[in-house]
Design an enzyme around this catalytic site. Structure first.
Site, PDB file in Angstrom:
ATOM      1  N   SER A 129     -34.426-108.072 -67.891  1.00 57.51           N
ATOM      2  CA  SER A 129     -35.866-108.060 -67.679  1.00 57.51           C
ATOM      3  C   SER A 129     -36.232-109.008 -66.546  1.00 57.51           C
ATOM      4  O   SER A 129     -35.425-109.817 -66.101  1.00 57.51           O
ATOM      5  CB  SER A 129     -36.586-108.496 -68.949  1.00 57.51           C
ATOM      6  OG  SER A 129     -36.442-109.905 -69.096  1.00 57.51           O
ATOM      7  N   LYS A 130     -37.483-108.896 -66.147  1.00 62.30           N
ATOM      8  CA  LYS A 130     -37.996-109.738 -65.079  1.00 62.30           C
ATOM      9  C   LYS A 130     -37.858-111.213 -65.459  1.00 62.30           C
ATOM     10  O   LYS A 130     -37.524-112.053 -64.649  1.00 62.30           O
ATOM     11  CB  LYS A 130     -39.462-109.359 -64.874  1.00 62.30           C
ATOM     12  CG  LYS A 130     -40.157-110.161 -63.843  1.00 62.30           C
ATOM     13  CD  LYS A 130     -41.551-109.657 -63.650  1.00 62.30           C
ATOM     14  CE  LYS A 130     -42.374-110.765 -63.047  1.00 62.30           C
ATOM     15  NZ  LYS A 130     -43.731-110.795 -63.463  1.00 62.30           N
ATOM     16  N   ARG A 131     -38.087-111.477 -66.732  1.00 62.40           N
ATOM     17  CA  ARG A 131     -38.033-112.864 -67.196  1.00 62.40           C
ATOM     18  C   ARG A 131     -36.618-113.457 -67.112  1.00 62.40           C
ATOM     19  O   ARG A 131     -36.460-114.635 -66.873  1.00 62.40           O
ATOM     20  CB  ARG A 131     -38.584-112.975 -68.616  1.00 62.40           C
ATOM     21  CG  ARG A 131     -39.767-113.924 -68.678  1.00 62.40           C
ATOM     22  CD  ARG A 131     -40.596-113.747 -69.911  1.00 62.40           C
ATOM     23  NE  ARG A 131     -41.497-112.624 -69.777  1.00 62.40           N
ATOM     24  CZ  ARG A 131     -41.645-111.656 -70.667  1.00 62.40           C
ATOM     25  NH1 ARG A 131     -40.935-111.662 -71.761  1.00 62.40           N
ATOM     26  NH2 ARG A 131     -42.500-110.686 -70.474  1.00 62.40           N
ATOM     27  N   GLY A 147     -34.520-112.870 -64.800  1.00 63.10           N
ATOM     28  CA  GLY A 147     -34.360-113.270 -63.409  1.00 63.10           C
ATOM     29  C   GLY A 147     -34.959-114.646 -63.176  1.00 63.10           C
ATOM     30  O   GLY A 147     -34.331-115.524 -62.597  1.00 63.10           O
TER      31      GLY A 147
END
Ligand code: GLU
Length: 515
Positions: free
Chosen positions: A264-266, A268
């Site tokens: 997920s973006k988180r 990253g």
């Protein structure tokens, strides 16, 4: 007759393109090119509530940067356009009505409030509500209401949606090119909305109609669409398009580095790597998400890394150009299992591709980096530094952190090394060495002569080689890192080397006296 292979990448412009989406597009591209087919870009923007300004431009720019070219689509054109679904809007209605006519779909007049109330009733009984073959006759739709009532509601202009009517207790079969045979019973599936009250088709209807009209032969997409696939198979059947139904291939997920759950973006943000190809600034919140491009990754490295996240060539080879990937790619070698993102591997790939960049190009890149730091040196000097340290770098930005001392003399010296090396009268020993180095005539071979002198001087005077050489390194570099001293002396030259040794004598001498 064999149909010409045609595949599409069909993103919804709801935000920046996730790196998993880039992989989906890459696999589609590789499959199309391997089979001499066409690769299309279709923008699926029928859900206006999720539309994000700038997302479509971002998607196109990402592929431009990566060097992945579409044959048809938004921004390119082609014989099957328009390729933006919002521009095809008026076309979908007739397909929805065709299904109603054939009995494969029905009007549903339930208001959101009514459905909410039903849902709550179910919840109160600890049951899950689904609009399906078991519940539909108790709801307000063209199957449960009388013909006259339906006509009246339509005439009155009541808001409605068109839902798919799943037959009862029918096994739906699907042969996925990656997952194998998948079977699903129709009674378990909900009557998905195909056409919305705002006059827009839903993803399901628009996707199937467009794949059919655009003569798509293979649908290669993320695993998250597998649950929708039985509906898609049924839609082909309902329209009578089974003969040309595309083959389906659902790709495994890209997983977190630890392996549990979707990347997920988180993740990253948490682990310090981009999950988007390009940097993205959210138009509403202004929140900035990092991109591979801005983080210094080369597009060839990103492509190579992504290709191997979920696919393998069956050989030991790991480095592939895009053209080589086209040659060796096959759907059979796509894994069924999720692929873990590996940051170290991503850096390794970038290193491999950075090493292929010419000295000349790297020098130019480094010159502009130096310029932004207000440092100007001759191209020859920068090139000699680049040649010495490029092997140590994964990114262009690493050139500076590995070579700053070539441009700025150290102001401080690594404390631990200083304690370990600069002792037993090192200040006095360095004074002697500095004087002797001064005597050696300057010129191209000064570095070599200086090294010859040092070796002899250390042996003749019974000095400790490691201690002396590391002290010189400390004086010149400020630390114990860097390439070998001969190379450093050659690049920096006589005056700079001696001045740094003298500066160290002075500064460390004071430090030592103070102690
Ligand atoms: N618009 C869908 C998406 O955003 C496309 C899925 C598909 O390829 O069918 O992923």
């Amino acid at each position: 007759m064999e149909r010409r292979v045609r595949v599409r990448f069909a993103p919804s412009p709801t935000g920046p393109l996730h790196i998993g989406g880039v992989r989906t597009a890459l696999y589609n591209y590789l499959f199309a090119k391997k089979n001499g087919g066409d690769f299309l870009l279709r923008i699926e923007d029928t859900d206006r509530t999720r539309f994000v300004e700038g997302a479509e431009r971002y998607i196109i720019e990402s592929f431009e940067w990566l060097g992945i070219k579409f044959d048809e689509g938004v921004g390119i054109g082609g014989d099957y356009g328009p390729y933006r679904q919002s521009e095809r809007k008026d076309m979908y209605r007739k397909y929805a009505l065709e299904l109603v006519e054939k009995g494969w779909a029905y009007y549903a007049f339930d208001t959101p409030e009514e459905l909410d109330a039903v849902r709550k009733r179910y919840e109160a009984e600890k049951k899950n509500f689904q609009y399906d073959c078991k519940t539909r006759m108790s709801l307000r739709n063209s199957l449960s209401l009388s013909r006259q009532e339906v006509e009246r509601l339509l005439e009155e202009g009541r808001a409605y949606v068109i839902r798919f009517r799943f037959p009862e207790n029918e096994d739906i079969h699907l042969d996925d090119l990656i997952r194998g045979h998948v079977k699903m019973n129709s009674s378990l599936l909900d009557d998905k909305v195909l056409y919305k009250s705002d006059g827009m088709p839903t993803y399901h209807l628009a996707n199937i109609v467009d794949d059919h009209l655009m003569k798509i032969t293979h649908v290669i997409r993320g695993e998250e669409w597998l649950p929708s696939c039985p509906l898609h198979v049924m839609l082909y059947k309902a329209f009578g398009w089974e003969d040309t139904m595309p083959a389906f291939a659902h790709l495994p997920l890209l997983l977190k580095p630890e392996g549990n759950g979707k990347l997920s973006k988180r993740d990253g943000d948490r682990l310090g790597f981009p999950v988007f190809p390009l940097q993205w600034t959210d138009p509403k919140t202004k929140e900035v998400s990092s991109g591979y491009r801005e983080s210094g990754y080369l597009p060839e490295a990103v492509i190579n890394m992504l290709a191997l996240l979920g696919w393998n060539s069956g050989t030991e080879q790991e480095l592939f150009s895009l053209d080589e990937l086209v040659q060796v790619f096959s759907i059979e070698r796509i894994s069924k299992h999720g692929a873990k993102f590996d940051l170290e591997k991503a850096k390794w790939f970038n290193h491999q591709y950075l090493m292929k960049v010419s000295d000349e190009e790297l020098t130019d890149a480094f010159m502009s980096d130096l310029k932004s730091r207000n440092i100007e040196r001759s191209k020859d000097f920068v090139a000699s530094v680049v040649r010495l340290i490029r092997e140590r770098c994964n990114f262009v930005k690493d050139l500076w952190s590995n070579s700053d001392y070539f441009f700025v003399a150290p102001e401080e010296y690594a404390e631990k090394a200083l304690k370990k090396r600069w002792k037993d009268g090192m200040t006095e020993k360095m004074m002697v060495i500095s004087n002797n180095l001064q005597q050696i005539s300057d010129g191209k071979d000064w570095g070599q002569k200086a090294e010859d002198f040092l070796m002899k001087h250390i042996t003749d005077n019974g000095l400790n080689m490691g201690q002396v050489m590391n002290s010189i390194r400390l004086a010149v570099v400020g630390d114990t890192k860097g390439p070998n001293m001969l190379d450093i002396m050659n690049v920096l030259g006589k005056d700079e080397i001696i001045s740094r040794i003298n500066k160290a004598i002075e500064r460390i001498g004071i430090l030592c006296r103070e102690e």
